[in-house]
Design an enzyme around this catalytic site. Structure first.
Site, PDB file in Angstrom:
ATOM      1  N   LYS A   1      31.281   9.785  45.857  1.00  0.00           N
ATOM      2  CA  LYS A   1      31.416   8.430  46.424  1.00  0.00           C
ATOM      3  C   LYS A   1      30.024   7.801  46.928  1.00  0.00           C
ATOM      4  CE  LYS A   1      36.390   8.174  47.216  1.00  0.00           C
ATOM      5  NZ  LYS A   1      36.843   7.364  46.071  1.00  0.00           N
TER       6      LYS A   1
ATOM      7  N   GLU B   1      31.266   7.198  41.732  1.00  0.00           N
ATOM      8  CA  GLU B   1      31.779   5.819  42.356  1.00  0.00           C
ATOM      9  C   GLU B   1      30.750   5.355  43.311  1.00  0.00           C
ATOM     10  OE1 GLU B   1      36.255   5.686  42.989  1.00  0.00           O
ATOM     11  OE2 GLU B   1      35.825   7.640  43.561  1.00  0.00           O
TER      12      GLU B   1
ATOM     13  N   HIS C   1      47.061   9.480  37.637  1.00  0.00           N
ATOM     14  CA  HIS C   1      46.874   8.041  36.784  1.00  0.00           C
ATOM     15  C   HIS C   1      45.937   8.088  35.768  1.00  0.00           C
ATOM     16  CE1 HIS C   1      43.793   7.329  39.673  1.00  0.00           C
ATOM     17  NE2 HIS C   1      43.608   6.204  38.808  1.00  0.00           N
TER      18      HIS C   1
ATOM     19  N   HIS D   1      42.252  15.116  38.541  1.00  0.00           N
ATOM     20  CA  HIS D   1      41.733  13.980  37.483  1.00  0.00           C
ATOM     21  C   HIS D   1      40.782  14.519  36.464  1.00  0.00           C
ATOM     22  CE1 HIS D   1      44.026  10.894  39.824  1.00  0.00           C
ATOM     23  NE2 HIS D   1      42.746  10.645  40.570  1.00  0.00           N
TER      24      HIS D   1
ATOM     25  N   LYS E   1      28.009   3.222  39.264  1.00  0.00           N
ATOM     26  CA  LYS E   1      29.320   3.701  38.987  1.00  0.00           C
ATOM     27  C   LYS E   1      29.144   4.396  37.506  1.00  0.00           C
ATOM     28  CE  LYS E   1      34.230   2.124  38.319  1.00  0.00           C
ATOM     29  NZ  LYS E   1      34.937   3.412  38.936  1.00  0.00           N
TER      30      LYS E   1
ATOM     31  N   LYS F   1      45.292   6.174  31.500  1.00  0.00           N
ATOM     32  CA  LYS F   1      44.136   5.527  31.273  1.00  0.00           C
ATOM     33  C   LYS F   1      43.823   5.408  29.600  1.00  0.00           C
ATOM     34  CE  LYS F   1      41.085   6.093  35.294  1.00  0.00           C
ATOM     35  NZ  LYS F   1      40.308   5.076  35.999  1.00  0.00           N
TER      36      LYS F   1
ATOM     37  N   LYS G   1      49.573  12.521  43.792  1.00  0.00           N
ATOM     38  CA  LYS G   1      48.638  13.440  43.986  1.00  0.00           C
ATOM     39  C   LYS G   1      48.293  13.533  45.730  1.00  0.00           C
ATOM     40  CE  LYS G   1      44.093  12.837  43.370  1.00  0.00           C
ATOM     41  NZ  LYS G   1      43.706  11.603  44.283  1.00  0.00           N
TER      42      LYS G   1
HETATM   43  C1  BG6 Z   1      42.289   8.065  43.052  1.00  0.00           C
HETATM   44  C2  BG6 Z   1      41.550   8.706  44.247  1.00  0.00           C
HETATM   45  O1  BG6 Z   1      43.024   9.204  42.529  1.00  0.00           O
HETATM   46  O2  BG6 Z   1      41.246   7.883  41.961  1.00  0.00           O
HETATM   47  C3  BG6 Z   1      40.060   7.718  44.631  1.00  0.00           C
HETATM   48  O3  BG6 Z   1      41.922   9.098  45.399  1.00  0.00           O
HETATM   49  C4  BG6 Z   1      39.550   7.240  43.578  1.00  0.00           C
HETATM   50  O4  BG6 Z   1      39.353   8.444  45.593  1.00  0.00           O
HETATM   51  C5  BG6 Z   1      40.407   6.806  42.325  1.00  0.00           C
HETATM   52  O5  BG6 Z   1      38.449   6.364  43.892  1.00  0.00           O
HETATM   53  C6  BG6 Z   1      39.660   6.434  40.899  1.00  0.00           C
HETATM   54  O6  BG6 Z   1      40.372   6.090  40.101  1.00  0.00           O
HETATM   55  P1  BG6 Z   1      40.208   4.872  39.417  1.00  0.00           P
HETATM   56  O7  BG6 Z   1      41.402   4.714  38.271  1.00  0.00           O
HETATM   57  O8  BG6 Z   1      39.727   3.702  40.424  1.00  0.00           O
HETATM   58  O9  BG6 Z   1      38.763   5.196  38.595  1.00  0.00           O
END
Ligand code: BG6
Length: 478
Positions: A343, A220, A182, A244, A348, A186, A152
């Site tokens: 961010k 985050e 991804h 996501h 978190k 999870k 992506k």
């Molecule tokens: C990524 C984003 O696809 O996913 C990042 O580009 C983000 O900005 C990340 O921090 C979050 O994924 P995870 O698995 O760390 O929660």
């Protein structure tokens, strides 16, 4: 053991390979047998000398975190007469890096000739370069069965995603295309399926009759982390919500699939997203954006986003986005889904929170039943539910209690789970062509409004929980 595959990583010198792909692969090999060779490729010749060490380091580090499970060790002992080495050792011994320009058809032909077994071309590249490599691939005799794995963002808008899909369709059939998200690897996200469908107490309440609002949040504490080159032209909406968060929404909102497989699961994901649109249709009312200013998170002090290295403040890139959408199916009639990601926030938080409709007071028992929620923690996998009971002390007064179910973490890292599908040739956990386009379509009115500057860019201090004015249920709802 599955058939031999060569993972040909284009753009292998980048951060993704080291941070996510190789550790993911190592976690996979610790639990499942795969005959896989890794070839890295890229323009940067300086990567070549350190390549084997890079692969070995990632494998060894991941091996400490994911010890080879006992069943695998036994199986390996049986094979050991023929070959004493483990799949990971064989991978380290055979890996290499080839300096090459993958936008050149001749270089691509040579890269493909270096592969043994089925080639999997992994595009760890920005969208513009991916498009050029695909154009070059159209001029190449691609070996039968070749799979394409694409990171992506898939394109930069709906139109470019469609053009890329058309290009890819001319190279290999759709079932050999793996668009990576991804989050679908999870275990905490995949577990939503079992939780929803295997519990008699949850399945009947999973609809508009019982659920008033759904919030999906990915906050985050990390800031830009040196990723201005990519992030400053994406922002929170495209980086997280467009991909996501919409996938998580689809898993939560989908109809029960008759079977969890590449056809049924992906059909139901597509059905949800085809019917997802902005809450009121007005991108200014239904979405808000903000950018962090200087602040402290734990023991880290962050400069304001606008002053981070490589950022062009005039782009007005948001680091926090919220969008309210609806899913126009009977199941979710008039239920707002509030999607948020940002961010440099103080805490978190990765969770889906389903807010249940209020129940009426009970005459004769004191107190009004409070808000009841089902919270799915997408970081830990824990599930939390509020229960209202009449209290211990005074049995004629209502009190709130909490039920928490804990869960062990998955065997594989998310990239390991996604790679497992790719190496097995099973696209169940990858994004289908129509869905990749649809996800852009859903957020496009917001992207356009923000480009026109129709929506104010609010500010929040790094380490806070967002702009002080952002209270209420979500954009477009108060
Ligand atoms: C990524 C984003 O696809 O996913 C990042 O580009 C983000 O900005 C990340 O921090 C979050 O994924 P995870 O698995 O760390 O929660």
């Amino acid at each position: 053991m599955s058939a031999p595959v060569t993972l040909l990583i284009l753009g292998a010198g980048g951060d993704l390979t080291k941070r996510l792909l190789l550790p993911g692969l190592a976690s996979l090999l610790a639990h499942h047998d795969h005959d896989v060779t890794v070839i890295g490729a890229g323009l940067d010749d300086t990567v070549r000398d350190g390549w084997t060490d890079l692969v070995a380091e990632a494998m060894h580090h991941a091996a400490d975190e994911h010890p080879v499970d006992e069943r695998r060790s036994d199986a390996e002992e049986t094979d050991s007469v023929a070959d004493e080495s483990t799949p990971t050792e064989r991978l380290i011994a055979s890996t290499r890096y080839i300096t090459a320009d993958a936008t050149d058809p001749d270089a691509l032909t040579e890269l493909l000739a270096a592969c043994t077994g089925t080639p999997v071309i992994y595009f760890a590249l920005p969208p513009a370069v991916t498009a050029k490599v695909c154009a070059a691939l159209q001029k190449v005799d691609v070996p039968e069965g070749t799979r394409l794995a694409l990171e992506k963002p898939f394109g930069v808008d709906e139109e470019s995603a469609r053009a890329l899909n058309e290009r890819i369709a001319a190279i290999v059939p759709e079932k050999q295309v793996f668009r990576i998200d991804h989050f679908l690897g999870k275990s905490t996200v995949l577990n939503i399926l079992g939780l929803r469908l295997a519990n008699r107490i949850l399945e009947p309440v999973w609809d508009a009759g019982s659920i008033e609002r759904v919030e999906i949040v990915f906050d985050e504490t990390l800031g830009l982390e040196g990723r201005a080159g990519y992030y400053d032209s994406s922002g929170a909406l495209v980086d997280m919500i467009q991909s996501h968060v919409l996938e998580v929404l689809a898993i939560i909102a989908m109809e029960p699939p008759p079977r969890v497989d590449e056809v049924e699961l992906r059909d139901n994901v597509a059905q949800v997203l085809r019917n997802t649109e902005l809450w009121s249709g007005d991108p200014v009312a239904d979405a808000r954006r903000a950018r962090y200013t200087a602040g402290t998170i734990g023991d880290r002090t962050l400069p304001s986003y606008a002053e981070e290295k490589g950022v062009d403040p005039s782009r007005k890139t948001e680091t926090l986005a919220e969008v309210t959408v609806r899913v126009k199916t009977r199941r979710w009639h008039d239920v707002p889904f509030v999607l948020r990601s940002g961010k440099a926030l103080g805490a978190k938080r990765s969770q889906a929170r389903l807010v249940l409709r209020p129940v009426s007071p009970i005459p004769g028992i004191e107190g009004t039943p409070r808000e009841q929620t089902i919270v799915l923690d997408l970081m830990t996998g824990d599930v939390q539910m509020q229960l209202t009971m009449n209290g211990g002390g005074d049995p004629f007064r209502l009190e709130q209690s909490e039920l928490v179910a804990h869960q062990d973490s998955g065997d594989l890292l998310p990239y390991g789970e996604v790679l497992r599908g790719i190496l097995d040739g099973d696209p169940m956990l990858s994004i289908r062509a129509d869905v990749a386009e649809r996800c852009w379509h859903i957020v496009q009115p917001v992207i356009d409004a923000w480009r026109r500057d129709d929506t104010p860019l609010d500010e929040y201090e790094a380490g806070s929980d967002g702009p002080s004015g952002w209270r209420g249920d979500g954009p477009g709802l108060s």
